[in-house]
Each structure stands twice: as structure tokens, then as C-alpha cells.
Design a protein around this motif. Sequence first.
Motif, PDB file in Angstrom:
ATOM      1  N   GLY A   1       0.822  -1.210   0.000  1.00  0.00           N
ATOM      2  CA  GLY A   1       0.000   0.000   0.000  1.00  0.00           C
ATOM      3  C   GLY A   1       0.854   1.257   0.000  1.00  0.00           C
ATOM      4  O   GLY A   1       1.930   1.321  -0.602  1.00  0.00           O
ATOM      5  N   TYR A   2       0.384   2.286   0.715  1.00  0.00           N
ATOM      6  CA  TYR A   2       1.110   3.559   0.809  1.00  0.00           C
ATOM      7  C   TYR A   2       2.160   3.491   1.910  1.00  0.00           C
ATOM      8  O   TYR A   2       1.917   2.906   2.972  1.00  0.00           O
ATOM      9  CB  TYR A   2       0.149   4.710   1.113  1.00  0.00           C
ATOM     10  N   LEU A   3       3.299   4.101   1.675  1.00  0.00           N
ATOM     11  CA  LEU A   3       4.350   4.184   2.687  1.00  0.00           C
ATOM     12  C   LEU A   3       4.113   5.430   3.543  1.00  0.00           C
ATOM     13  O   LEU A   3       3.355   6.323   3.168  1.00  0.00           O
ATOM     14  CB  LEU A   3       5.726   4.242   2.017  1.00  0.00           C
ATOM     15  N   PRO A   4       4.757   5.518   4.718  1.00  0.00           N
ATOM     16  CA  PRO A   4       4.551   6.681   5.602  1.00  0.00           C
ATOM     17  C   PRO A   4       4.881   8.008   4.912  1.00  0.00           C
ATOM     18  O   PRO A   4       5.776   8.074   4.063  1.00  0.00           O
ATOM     19  CB  PRO A   4       5.517   6.416   6.758  1.00  0.00           C
ATOM     20  N   ILE A   5       4.156   9.042   5.296  1.00  0.00           N
ATOM     21  CA  ILE A   5       4.407  10.383   4.733  1.00  0.00           C
ATOM     22  C   ILE A   5       5.627  11.030   5.376  1.00  0.00           C
ATOM     23  O   ILE A   5       6.415  11.704   4.704  1.00  0.00           O
ATOM     24  CB  ILE A   5       3.165  11.284   4.930  1.00  0.00           C
ATOM     25  N   ASP A   6       5.785  10.814   6.676  1.00  0.00           N
ATOM     26  CA  ASP A   6       6.929  11.386   7.386  1.00  0.00           C
ATOM     27  C   ASP A   6       8.242  10.931   6.739  1.00  0.00           C
ATOM     28  O   ASP A   6       8.440   9.738   6.489  1.00  0.00           O
ATOM     29  CB  ASP A   6       6.897  10.957   8.863  1.00  0.00           C
ATOM     30  N   LYS A   7       9.128  11.874   6.496  1.00  0.00           N
ATOM     31  CA  LYS A   7      10.368  11.598   5.755  1.00  0.00           C
ATOM     32  C   LYS A   7      11.216  10.514   6.411  1.00  0.00           C
ATOM     33  O   LYS A   7      11.675   9.580   5.738  1.00  0.00           O
ATOM     34  CB  LYS A   7      11.175  12.894   5.622  1.00  0.00           C
ATOM     35  N   ASP A   8      11.438  10.627   7.717  1.00  0.00           N
ATOM     36  CA  ASP A   8      12.281   9.652   8.407  1.00  0.00           C
ATOM     37  C   ASP A   8      11.628   8.273   8.448  1.00  0.00           C
ATOM     38  O   ASP A   8      12.294   7.247   8.249  1.00  0.00           O
ATOM     39  CB  ASP A   8      12.592  10.126   9.829  1.00  0.00           C
ATOM     40  N   GLU A   9      10.329   8.244   8.706  1.00  0.00           N
ATOM     41  CA  GLU A   9       9.623   6.964   8.743  1.00  0.00           C
ATOM     42  C   GLU A   9       9.598   6.308   7.367  1.00  0.00           C
ATOM     43  O   GLU A   9       9.723   5.082   7.253  1.00  0.00           O
ATOM     44  CB  GLU A   9       8.197   7.163   9.252  1.00  0.00           C
ATOM     45  N   ARG A  10       9.427   7.125   6.330  1.00  0.00           N
ATOM     46  CA  ARG A  10       9.413   6.593   4.966  1.00  0.00           C
ATOM     47  C   ARG A  10      10.770   5.993   4.613  1.00  0.00           C
ATOM     48  O   ARG A  10      10.847   4.908   4.019  1.00  0.00           O
ATOM     49  CB  ARG A  10       9.041   7.687   3.972  1.00  0.00           C
ATOM     50  N   LYS A  11      11.847   6.679   5.013  1.00  0.00           N
ATOM     51  CA  LYS A  11      13.188   6.176   4.739  1.00  0.00           C
ATOM     52  C   LYS A  11      13.412   4.825   5.415  1.00  0.00           C
ATOM     53  O   LYS A  11      13.933   3.886   4.798  1.00  0.00           O
ATOM     54  CB  LYS A  11      14.232   7.187   5.235  1.00  0.00           C
ATOM     55  N   LYS A  12      12.980   4.718   6.676  1.00  0.00           N
ATOM     56  CA  LYS A  12      13.129   3.457   7.400  1.00  0.00           C
ATOM     57  C   LYS A  12      12.326   2.336   6.736  1.00  0.00           C
ATOM     58  O   LYS A  12      12.782   1.196   6.650  1.00  0.00           O
ATOM     59  CB  LYS A  12      12.674   3.631   8.849  1.00  0.00           C
TER      60      LYS A  12
END
Length: 238
Positions: free
Chosen positions: A145-156
Motif C-alpha cells: 500500500g502507501y508508505l509513511p508520509i513522514d520523511k524519516d519513517e518513509r526512509k526506514k
Amino acid sequence: MNTAKGKLYLIPTTLGDNDPLDVLPVTVKNIIEQTNTFIVENEKTARHFIKKIAPDKLQSALKIYLLNKFTEDTELPKFLESCAMGINVGLLSEAGCPGIADPGADVVKLAHQLDIKVVPLVGPSSILMAMMGSGMNGQSFTFNGYLPIDKDERKKEIKRLERLSFELNQSQIFIETPYRNNKMLEDICSILEKNTSVCVACDITLPTEFIKTLYVNEWTKKKVDLHKRPTIFIIHKF
């Protein structure tokens, strides 16, 4: 008296504004022509699709139930009341196949609980078609599905999916809001290892369809504009 229950037809739609019969079998047209009760995510686009595939069908005869993020679970039983009276109901996706990355799954689950026959019809699924065209592991893959919007969470999360793909030999599929697609590809190229494979599949079934699998270090050299184009991303580290 006919006590047989009606069926719940899962009716796929096109992935864009192309001719429905270019990508849908005639069975879909036949079912729509024979059905007047529909469960849809957006009434305007649903009526437009029905009109396009069955132009002679009376719009005034349609009974439409809305199923979206505002729909309460308590409303779902009434959507299937027609089936109890022997009337078939059609569940329309906004794009692609009902129940796949789509709120229709809740209605399908309820239909099973009420012993209503569920009939999925053949149609395009951008997720499966992207996987088919990727050249990655069709024996083992996961849609995230969709990945997290928050930059750090998305990177992880991107790094976690890369690690999973390697450990499980499993292709990892995900999507992004169309206006953030270019940023997602940039993030993928800056976060993943250079030898990780990335498939970008956008505008599937449309004249502008683009499906390409390259290593990260190759994507960094390639120019592609994904802005506002429905896109599937698949990654796999072998």
C-alpha cells in the motif's frame, strides 16, 4: 416464489479514461446491462463508467449506494438487502478491481457472512500487471500500500522493504500519491543500494503506459516524469 438470493458481482473498471472494451471482457458489459443496483466509491465517476460501457442503459433506473471513507460499518447491510430479494448487486471499483486496495473488501466479507454468492469478474489490476511486467519474483511478492508520509519513517520503511526482499527473496510493491511520485523515485534512488532492482510502472493499459525495471544506479541516470501519473513501485534486492 423465487427465494434464491441475488449475487454480488465484483465489477472491475478501467485504470484510466480509455475505451472500456479495450481492456475489459464483454462479460463485464453484459453484467452491467443486466444490473441496476450498484455499490460505488464515487457516484459521478461510476455513472460515467456505466454510461460509457452501456450507453443505452437508463441512468434513472440505477440504485446507487456510496462506499467510501465516510461510510459507517452499520450502513453496509442495507447495501446487500436487494440480494435477499433475489436481485443482483454490482460492486464497482473506482479504478481496477474491487477489493484490491479498495474499500469494497468490507462488503465482500459481509456477503460471505450472509451466504451471498460472490462473483469476481475479470479486469485490469495495476498491481498484478505491474508485477507481470517487472521481471521480478512472481512466485513471492507483497503489496504494501502507501508508505509513511513522514520523511524519516518513509526512509526506514523503504530500507526495511529492501531488507525483506533480500531475506525472503520477495518482491515488495507499494504506491504513492500521484503528485508525490517523482519525490518517491528520488527517495528510492538515494536510500537503496545501487544494485537493488526497481520497477516503475505507470499509466498501465493507457496509451502513455510506461513499465521499466532498472538497478538503482541506472535510475539515477534516467529522466522520467511521473507527476500525477498513477504509478506502482516494486523493489527487489537479489
